[in-house]
Design an enzyme around this catalytic site. Structure first.
Site, PDB file in Angstrom:
ATOM      1  N   HIS A   1       0.838  -0.819  -0.224  1.00  0.00           N
ATOM      2  CA  HIS A   1      -0.153  -0.064  -0.008  1.00  0.00           C
ATOM      3  C   HIS A   1       1.077   1.752   0.220  1.00  0.00           C
ATOM      4  O   HIS A   1       0.280   2.220   0.908  1.00  0.00           O
ATOM      5  CB  HIS A   1      -0.450  -0.359   1.352  1.00  0.00           C
ATOM      6  CG  HIS A   1      -2.526  -0.972   1.061  1.00  0.00           C
ATOM      7  ND1 HIS A   1      -3.091  -1.246   2.417  1.00  0.00           N
ATOM      8  CD2 HIS A   1      -1.828  -1.751   0.032  1.00  0.00           C
ATOM      9  CE1 HIS A   1      -3.815  -2.552   1.484  1.00  0.00           C
ATOM     10  NE2 HIS A   1      -3.470  -2.579   0.573  1.00  0.00           N
ATOM     11  N   TYR A   2       1.749   1.451  -0.746  1.00  0.00           N
ATOM     12  CA  TYR A   2       2.714   2.418  -0.092  1.00  0.00           C
ATOM     13  C   TYR A   2       1.315   3.686  -1.417  1.00  0.00           C
ATOM     14  O   TYR A   2       1.809   3.346  -2.214  1.00  0.00           O
ATOM     15  CB  TYR A   2       4.233   1.952  -1.197  1.00  0.00           C
ATOM     16  CG  TYR A   2       3.992   1.279  -3.119  1.00  0.00           C
ATOM     17  CD1 TYR A   2       4.030   1.641  -3.691  1.00  0.00           C
ATOM     18  CD2 TYR A   2       4.324  -0.425  -2.560  1.00  0.00           C
ATOM     19  CE1 TYR A   2       4.075   1.164  -4.896  1.00  0.00           C
ATOM     20  CE2 TYR A   2       4.285  -1.167  -3.735  1.00  0.00           C
ATOM     21  CZ  TYR A   2       5.068  -0.201  -4.829  1.00  0.00           C
ATOM     22  OH  TYR A   2       3.627  -1.023  -6.528  1.00  0.00           O
TER      23      TYR A   2
END
Length: 556
Positions: A493-494
């Site tokens: 989920h960067y």
């Protein structure tokens, strides 16, 4: 005493990832599978496109934001989508729930739909390289953003259009999952552990325990951002695959405040190495939707970034923008995996527990083939893989507050940049991890998970872990912090790198450059909640509608 089972590090990392209230009857009914998706009619291999052509909008990246953005704009304007990867359609591992692990395990740096990279923190990671982007390789969980996100993101959202955009996405690709034994046990265990209230099935972000949406339908077929191209106007759109954009073309333009740079097109290469120029018409724009890694990389390679840094690479500086590649975040993931004594269904994330302290507790399950590594721990290598039912329970923290950065590894756009996320650099993140992993301990001690324990030699029941177990004394702060640091992984989920207010404005326009926007997760400096997929899909539709309305006002 829990009994650990040895496994390889990479497989363990993958195992740990199983990564207005919308009522049940508002989700689309299960549609019969189509023989061919409609976008194949306007999709081309880049080698088929002319060496130069003109469009109103050029979208770099046919991913989670790029596809809904392109579909929306095509109703009024001529649109080109340039996707560096191929097509997920027809690929069983990509298009079926059971292929999730295989896709990630086969990730490599050069050809696979999941492009592997490892951050300087030493954590393996991946990014999508296929039409549909990371929506074609992820675990399919769908949940709308935390309402706080809209206040913290730096964007002046029109919430009516936000909700309309979510609904537009959900009608096409979001389904209600069916819970089986592991997911049902996690739901009940979360409630026993005090993660309440029970919110049932909802696509909204709600504190407590809920069932979220899924982009896998009831047959296990994956639906991706590429499916949203069904909404496109075919006569106004071209989607080019295997088209690698190398840089944005800029030219000086006159403006009221003086001479400015303006995006006039892009240079891209096809699979044969031939160069193509895609140019924008008057009032047209180039829109980067290449993701939190690709979009800042392209800005830097185009001469937009910190002047001293670009000069050190010999890149001509078009515009000094010091924060390109900065404020890059990744949500750390920690958890445990166990083998179970009972049959286990295949499930990706379906249930989430959202705590008041900002932890998200999720789970998945699978049947995994364990083969011996080259230097086997066994005296003899088994003739066939051993299949084990593996269940995973993990936590992701809200935020994070720790941030990192991105820098070039090469001037070749095909080489992933060097990334550092600085997990747990901020002690608030570490404290949140400790709280979340303690909640995992509470769930493991719940009555709902007793059927997943083995009976030991002394008649007691305990879990058998794949990889590290939680510390026995979970009240020991030092041991819990050590567990968080030692087992940190990514949940993919960067976000960040082209953050609103630093690199783009509230309308996602690149500061100081005309005709250039960034519309994807790189513009977001605040994690939107449980999973960013829903928010990024919404973002593509939302910005497309806003652009159409902007241009309509200009022509009045």
């Amino acid at each position: 005493m829990a009994r650990p089972i040895v496994s390889c590090l990479r497989l363990f990392s993958l195992l740990m990832f199983f990564g207005a209230v919308v009522s049940n009857d508002r989700l689309p009914p299960l549609q019969p599978p189509q023989q061919d998706p409609s976008y194949l009619k306007f999709m081309f291999n880049a080698i088929e496109l002319p060496s130069e052509d003109y469009y109103d909008y050029i979208i770099v990246g046919g991913g989670t934001a790029g596809c809904p953005l392109a579909a929306t704009l095509s109703h009024k304007y001529k649109v080109l989508v340039l996707e560096r990867g191929g097509v997920a359609y027809g690929e069983p591992n990509l298009m079926n729930r059971e292929g999730f692990l295989t896709t990630l395990m086969e990730a490599d740096a050069f050809v696979s739909p999941a492009q592997a990279f490892t951050s300087e923190d030493g954590v393996p990671n991946a990014r999508g390289r296929v039409l549909g982007g990371s929506s074609a390789i992820n675990a399919g969980f769908y949940s709308r953003a935390d309402p706080e996100f809209y206040h913290k993101s730096g964007v002046h959202w029109d919430l009516k259009v936000v909700n309309q955009s979510y609904e537009w996405v959900e009608r096409a690709i979001v389904f209600r999952p069916e819970l089986k034994n592991w997911q049902s046990a996690i739901r009940d265990g979360l409630l026993e552990a005090g993660v309440d209230p029970y919110n049932g099935f909802s696509l909204d972000h709600l504190v407590g325990t809920k069932i979220g949406g899924s982009t896998f339908d009831k047959t296990g077929k994956r639906h991706t951002a590429a499916d949203l191209l069904r909404y496109a106007k075919p006569s106004n759109i071209k989607v080019a695959v295997y088209a690698t954009v190398e840089r944005v073309l800029l030219a000086s333009s006159s403006a009221r405040e003086g001479s400015r740079q303006s995006a006039i097109g892009v240079v891209y290469r096809d699979r044969h190495g031939r160069y193509h120029h895609a140019m924008v018409r008057k009032q047209g724009e180039v829109i980067l939707s290449a993701g939190a890694i690709g979009s800042p990389q392209l800005l830097l390679l185009s001469g937009i970034g910190p002047r001293p840094y670009l000069s050190s690479w010999g890149i001509p500086v078009a515009h000094h923008l010091p924060h390109v590649g900065q404020y890059l975040y990744d949500n750390p993931r920690n958890g445990i995996s166990i083998v179970t004594p009972i049959p286990l269904e295949h499930s990706l994330i379906q249930v989430v527990g959202i705590t008041e302290s900002g932890a998200y507790i999720e789970a998945a399950s699978n049947v995994i083939p364990f083969t011996s590594p080259p230097h086997s721990i066994f005296i003899r290598t088994p003739s066939a893989p051993l299949y084990l039912p593996v269940a995973t329970l993990m936590e992701k923290i809200i935020g994070p507050l720790s941030c990192g950065s991105l820098r070039l590894a090469s001037t070749d756009v095909r080489v992933s940049p060097i990334v550092r996320f600085n997990y747990f650099q901020n002690r608030v993140d570490l404290e949140r991890c400790v709280n979340g992993t303690r909640k995992i301990g509470d769930v493991l001690r719940s009555r709902s998970l007793k059927d997943f324990k083995f009976r030991n030699w002394f008649g007691d029941h305990d879990f058998r872990f794949v990889g590290p177990a939680l510390p026995v004394d979970q009240s020991n702060q030092h041991q819990m912090e050590d567990f968080c640091r030692r087992t940190v992984s990514t949940i993919w989920h960067y976000h960040g790198g082209c953050v609103v207010g630093k690199v783009v404005d509230g309308d996602f326009r690149v500061l100081g450059i005309d005709g250039l926007r960034v519309v994807d997760g790189s513009a977001i400096g605040v994690s939107p909640g449980t999973n960013p997929q829903a928010t990024i899909l919404m973002l593509g539709r939302y910005v497309g509608l806003k652009i159409i309305r902007e241009r309509k006002k200009i022509h009045k």
